[in-house]
Scaffold this active site. Structure first.
Site, PDB file in Angstrom:
ATOM      1  N   CYS A   2       0.986  -1.300  -0.158  1.00 43.64           N
ATOM      2  CA  CYS A   2      -0.183  -0.121   0.199  1.00 43.64           C
ATOM      3  C   CYS A   2       1.061   1.219  -0.078  1.00 43.64           C
ATOM      4  CB  CYS A   2      -1.018   0.116   1.232  1.00 43.64           C
ATOM      5  SG  CYS A   2      -1.834  -1.387   1.394  1.00 43.64           S
ATOM      6  N   ARG A  27       1.572   1.198  -6.073  1.00 44.35           N
ATOM      7  CA  ARG A  27       1.714   0.588  -4.949  1.00 44.35           C
ATOM      8  C   ARG A  27       0.329  -0.327  -4.573  1.00 44.35           C
ATOM      9  NH1 ARG A  27       6.308   2.031  -2.124  1.00 44.35           N
ATOM     10  NH2 ARG A  27       5.591   0.858  -0.321  1.00 44.35           N
ATOM     11  N   TRP A  86      -3.402  -2.261  -1.506  1.00 42.85           N
ATOM     12  CA  TRP A  86      -3.272  -3.256  -2.232  1.00 42.85           C
ATOM     13  C   TRP A  86      -3.789  -4.382  -1.255  1.00 42.85           C
ATOM     14  CZ3 TRP A  86      -0.794  -7.913  -1.642  1.00 42.85           C
ATOM     15  CH2 TRP A  86      -0.958  -8.663  -2.708  1.00 42.85           C
ATOM     16  N   ASN A 112       0.626   0.409   5.906  1.00 43.51           N
ATOM     17  CA  ASN A 112       1.200  -0.380   4.674  1.00 43.51           C
ATOM     18  C   ASN A 112       2.123  -1.449   5.486  1.00 43.51           C
ATOM     19  OD1 ASN A 112       2.483  -1.477   2.357  1.00 43.51           O
ATOM     20  ND2 ASN A 112       4.527  -0.218   2.605  1.00 43.51           N
ATOM     21  N   GLY A 113       1.784  -3.019   5.227  1.00 44.97           N
ATOM     22  CA  GLY A 113       2.359  -3.952   5.613  1.00 44.97           C
ATOM     23  C   GLY A 113       1.495  -4.919   6.211  1.00 44.97           C
ATOM     24  N   GLU A 506      10.049 -14.955 -18.976  1.00 39.70           N
ATOM     25  CA  GLU A 506       9.567 -13.457 -19.036  1.00 39.70           C
ATOM     26  C   GLU A 506       8.380 -13.149 -20.022  1.00 39.70           C
ATOM     27  OE1 GLU A 506       9.680  -9.547 -17.885  1.00 39.70           O
ATOM     28  OE2 GLU A 506      10.171 -11.368 -16.892  1.00 39.70           O
ATOM     29  N   LYS A 510       4.830 -11.673 -18.866  1.00 41.49           N
ATOM     30  CA  LYS A 510       4.163 -10.584 -19.192  1.00 41.49           C
ATOM     31  C   LYS A 510       2.816 -10.832 -19.720  1.00 41.49           C
ATOM     32  CE  LYS A 510       6.188  -8.101 -17.762  1.00 41.49           C
ATOM     33  NZ  LYS A 510       7.292  -8.509 -16.971  1.00 41.49           N
ATOM     34  N   GLU A 513       0.371 -11.455 -16.844  1.00 41.89           N
ATOM     35  CA  GLU A 513       0.312 -10.336 -16.143  1.00 41.89           C
ATOM     36  C   GLU A 513      -0.895  -9.313 -16.643  1.00 41.89           C
ATOM     37  OE1 GLU A 513       4.193  -9.177 -13.536  1.00 41.89           O
ATOM     38  OE2 GLU A 513       4.253  -8.935 -15.805  1.00 41.89           O
ATOM     39  N   HIS A 529       8.462 -33.570 -21.170  1.00 44.64           N
ATOM     40  CA  HIS A 529       8.798 -34.276 -19.635  1.00 44.64           C
ATOM     41  C   HIS A 529       7.261 -33.770 -19.085  1.00 44.64           C
ATOM     42  CE1 HIS A 529      12.511 -35.896 -19.940  1.00 44.64           C
ATOM     43  NE2 HIS A 529      13.024 -34.876 -20.442  1.00 44.64           N
ATOM     44  N   LYS A 629       2.967  -2.434  -8.337  1.00 42.58           N
ATOM     45  CA  LYS A 629       4.437  -2.209  -8.687  1.00 42.58           C
ATOM     46  C   LYS A 629       5.466  -2.806  -7.883  1.00 42.58           C
ATOM     47  CE  LYS A 629       7.158  -0.820 -12.064  1.00 42.58           C
ATOM     48  NZ  LYS A 629       7.382  -1.669 -13.416  1.00 42.58           N
TER      49      LYS A 629
END
Length: 634
Positions: A2, A27, A86, A112-113, A506, A510, A513, A529, A629
């Site tokens: 947050c 955030r 968040w 925040n936390g 990656e 992306k 996401e 496999h 982020k």
């Protein structure tokens, strides 16, 4: 994850707080809220689920508190706090949105936390008659403060006593009706910065925030609170104490950051803008470090003394351990392939969240490299501290030189990506990979692991990478067509081998996401496999094939997938033989370069493919659901 803000000064606080929250929206964007004391010293709270604009839409028009037409207060102090959320505990709704207040509506708090013992506190306070409204861990803190404040006039003592009962990570900002000219904040394992400035009339003002980016438009004089510190701000000034109640001398730093302007510069989304910035990002990373093929590489790029200390340490190490999360982890994997091959030194790559909770074998002969765009990633920061405890020196690769990691590491290599607004990382990946290439070349050079001619060739080729990225960016029409063609896919696989295997990871990351399409990355050798069982005529498979010793192996892996009717898409930097082209439904060619540096080119079309697919599907590209982020909680 947050973002929190607090203000004490002579301006009307709500517009300033909302503007500061706008700089913290990376955030989280599950909800937003503000609380302030009005002209009658009543606590006013506004909050709304969803993005910050939803909060702005419910605020009273032209909200000015104790203000005149210029928004200035008539000699009075004014105070407020704000929050961008968040969600961790409780759904993303209005009730769980911050700020939270106590049962008597006298204290408001943003956090925040994660408070790990919130449930025990909640039960204890409920037994004493406190009424809880939300599902959050944060409400336990404000109810605890309200309970402990009964009969106590020194609110700083109340906060100290409350913090002694908390377990977990927190950055808190608190206001109280009983102490209307006082702003309080506390930090433990979550970032918190205090800005010390003056308004246009020369009056003192203070801004507390999770990140300096929320402050620099108002002042560049900052205090970075340390774990276990509480700040009390009042008309008399600023006072910091530790958890033992002992006063701590404030250290004010003047930073050179210019006021932050967030601008898409004509691009539809920040992500697209940041993808197109990558040629300059690589140039910036190389500037001052790799000036010419005939000069040695300067890794840290700050002072000769720091560089000499780092070079001396490099001569003592026997292993490198790269630690990161998400995109940073994938960048570390590229670094492992490159450095091990070039320097012939063991390189391990660790997911920070796993590293910190086992008993890793780390000692003073290791160089630990922690990687984080924000420099505040909770798991990576904890891994840094654990590495120090075990005697290792730590190099941090970060985009934020003012971050907690940069402050705690032995050595810092800024990756120079510039402000990255979009939640999905693009240019920071490129910057981290470039930094690891420089480190590998420098190690090989200083340890005499490479012939001078080959070293000069590699340096020369790395200097050519920005122009080659620009070539990829100048030909995006085929990728837009692929996005339209495959945009309705429910699943997608990405495969590659060697140094491009992390690129497959990656690329899948992306896509999932920002488009919410299920995507996975695998080594081409791993298809048989297990993952090959997923293949059929509905499954697109993106294959990265680069010129090198395993090109033919990758072709074979693609043919195996094609035999299961998978829809093959080839991304390649070398012509595919005519007789093999029917393996692929689509082929995209990119510029050729030495295979070790190819991830800097092969990544670009995968970023663009993810972007165009998400745009085609109408997704929120820059702020995808459920993400933030900067991940500052476990």
């Amino acid at each position: 994850m947050c973002g929190i803000v607090g203000y004490l000064g002579q301006k009307s606080p709500v517009p300033l707080i909302v503007d500061s929250l706008r700089h913290l929206e990376y955030r989280g964007y599950d909800s937003a809220g503000v609380a302030y004391l009005d002209d009658d010293n009543l606590l006013q709270v506004y909050k709304a689920s969803g993005k910050l604009m939803n909060l702005e839409n419910i605020l009273p028009p032209g909200l000015q508190i104790r203000g005149n037409s210029n928004g200035k207060m008539n000699g009075h102090r004014h105070i407020g706090i704000g929050h961008i959320r968040w969600a961790t505990h409780g759904a993303a709704n209005n009730v769980n949105a911050h700020p939270h207040t106590g049962s008597r509506h006298e204290i408001a708090l943003v956090h925040n936390g994660i408070i790990e013992n919130f449930y025990e506190l909640r039960q204890e306070l409920q037994a004493k008659g406190h009424q809880f409204l939300s599902e959050t861990d944060t409400e336990s803190v404000v109810q605890l403060l309200e309970h402990l404040s009964e009969g106590e006039t020194d609110f700083c003592k109340v906060i100290l006593k409350a913090l002694g009962k908390l377990q977990g990570a927190y950055a808190l900002t608190v206001i109280s009706k009983k102490h209307p000219n006082h702003l309080y904040a506390a930090r433990n394992q979550a970032p918190l910065v205090v800005g010390v400035g003056k308004d246009a009339d020369g009056h003192d003002e203070f801004i507390v925030a999770s990140d300096a980016v929320a402050i620099v438009n108002h002042t560049n004089r900052l205090i970075y609170l340390k774990d276990g510190e509480i700040v009390e701000i009042s008309p008399a000034g600023l006072r910091i104490v530790n958890l033992q109640g002992e006063e701590v001398e404030p250290v004010i730093e003047t930073i050179s950051t210019d006021p932050l302007t967030i601008d898409k510069k004509g691009y539809k989304h920040f992500m697209l803008k940041e993808i197109y910035e990558q040629p300059d990002v690589v140039r910036n990373s190389l500037t001052g470090r790799l000036q010419s093929v005939h000069q040695p590489i300067w890794i840290l790029g700050n002072t000769p003394q720091a560089e000499q200390a780092f070079e001396a340490h490099l001569q003592t190490i026997s292993r490198i351990v790269l630690i990161g999360c998400g995109t940073s982890y994938n960048a570390g994997l590229v670094g492992k392939y490159f450095i091990e091959d070039l320097v012939q030194i063991p390189v391990e790559v660790e997911a920070a969240g796993e590293f910190r909770y086992r008993n890793p074998f780390i000692n003073e002969r290791d160089l630990v490299i922690t990687m984080s765009q924000s420099g505040e990633t909770a798991d990576t920061l904890a891994a840094l501290r654990l590495s120090h405890q075990k005697g290792a020196k730590v190099l941090t690769l970060t985009n934020r030189e003012d971050s907690s990691m940069a402050r705690e590491a032995d050595f810092v290599m800024p990756v120079r990506a510039g402000v990255e607004v979009s939640v999905a990382a693009t240019k920071s990946f490129t910057a981290q990979v470039t930094a690891l290439y420089l480190l590998g070349l420098s190690l090989a050079e200083k340890r005499n692991r490479i012939e001078p001619e080959l070293l000069e060739t590699l340096k020369s080729e790395l200097l050519k990478i920005p122009a080659r990225i620009e070539s990829v960016l100048n030909n995006t029409e085929p990728l837009q067509a692929l996005a339209r063609k495959y945009g309705q896919a429910r699943d997608m696989l990405f495969i590659a081998r060697g140094v491009n295997f992390p690129v497959a990871l990656e690329g899948a990351l992306k896509l999932k996401e920002i488009s919410y399409i299920h995507a996975e990355g695998y080594s081409g050798s791993e298809l048989k496999h297990g993952p090959i069982a997923m293949l059929d005529s509905n499954m697109p498979v993106v294959a990265v094939l680069t010129k090198g010793p395993i090109f033919e192996k990758m072709i074979s892996n693609c043919q195996e997938a094609k035999a299961r009717e998978a829809r093959m898409i080839g991304i390649t930097n070398t012509p595919i033989p005519k007789e093999l082209q029917n393996t692929f439904e689509d082929i995209l060619e990119i510029p050729e370069c030495p295979e070790p540096f190819s991830p800097l080119l092969t990544t670009i079309p995968l970023q663009l493919l993810a972007y165009y697919m998400a745009e085609f599907l109408g997704k929120d590209v820059d702020q995808p659901r459920n993400l933030a982020k900067s991940v500052t909680v476990e």
